[in-house]
Motif scaffolding. Sequence first.
Motif, short mmCIF file in Angstrom:
data_model
loop_
_atom_site.label_atom_id
_atom_site.label_comp_id
_atom_site.label_asym_id
_atom_site.label_seq_id
_atom_site.Cartn_x
_atom_site.Cartn_y
_atom_site.Cartn_z
N GLU A 254 17.83 39.70 42.16
CA GLU A 254 18.39 40.90 41.54
C GLU A 254 18.98 41.86 42.58
O GLU A 254 19.06 43.06 42.34
N SER B 211 17.77 43.21 45.09
CA SER B 211 16.92 44.20 45.76
C SER B 211 15.44 43.83 45.81
O SER B 211 14.64 44.62 46.27
N VAL B 212 15.06 42.65 45.34
CA VAL B 212 13.65 42.25 45.36
C VAL B 212 13.49 41.09 46.34
O VAL B 212 14.07 40.02 46.15
N GLU C 94 6.10 39.68 46.37
CA GLU C 94 7.45 40.24 46.28
C GLU C 94 7.37 41.76 46.29
O GLU C 94 6.35 42.34 45.89
N ARG D 233 10.22 45.45 46.31
CA ARG D 233 11.57 45.98 46.21
C ARG D 233 12.02 46.48 47.58
O ARG D 233 11.30 47.19 48.27
N GLU E 122 16.87 51.18 49.23
CA GLU E 122 18.28 51.27 48.86
C GLU E 122 19.15 51.27 50.12
O GLU E 122 18.66 51.53 51.21
#
Length: 158
Positions: A59, A61-62, A95, A97, A100
């Motif tokens: 996705e 970002s993970v 896992e 995140r 940003e």
Amino acid sequence: MSLLQSVLGQNSLLDSFWGNSFLDTPDAQMDWKETPHAHIFYIDLPGLRKEDVKLEVHEGSVLQITAERKEEAAADEKGVKWHCRERRVGAFSREFRLPEKVKVDEIKASMHDGVLTVTVPKDEHKRKTKQHKAVEIAGDAEQSHASKGLGRFVCCKA
């Protein structure tokens, strides 16, 4: 059956606290530092080789780390008797995140002395990233480093 096993009725004293599966262990210990140009993650995966570990971004970002420690084949060991087997076997997955504004397409990873190092470069300009990306892990054969022991893990939990 060993005396310890017959007294405790288990394979080891630790089995009463944790199962005998690598899955049952707590998450792999991780350190995360941020430099002016990148986020760097150090994940302890003792006893594993880079071939046993898979690193992917989902996705966009993970970051997902999966690994598997296989049980040693006992069939080839004629006349050998195990007295204790406490090392974990099985699958593992963790896992988290990513921050940003990072360059997902430029993630680098290497593994030395059972420590997976993942370097995620920063990106001041947020870009649309791919939804899924596999990351290749470099190993000891590609770079020669002297063992640093546990000296790099002296800090306490922040």
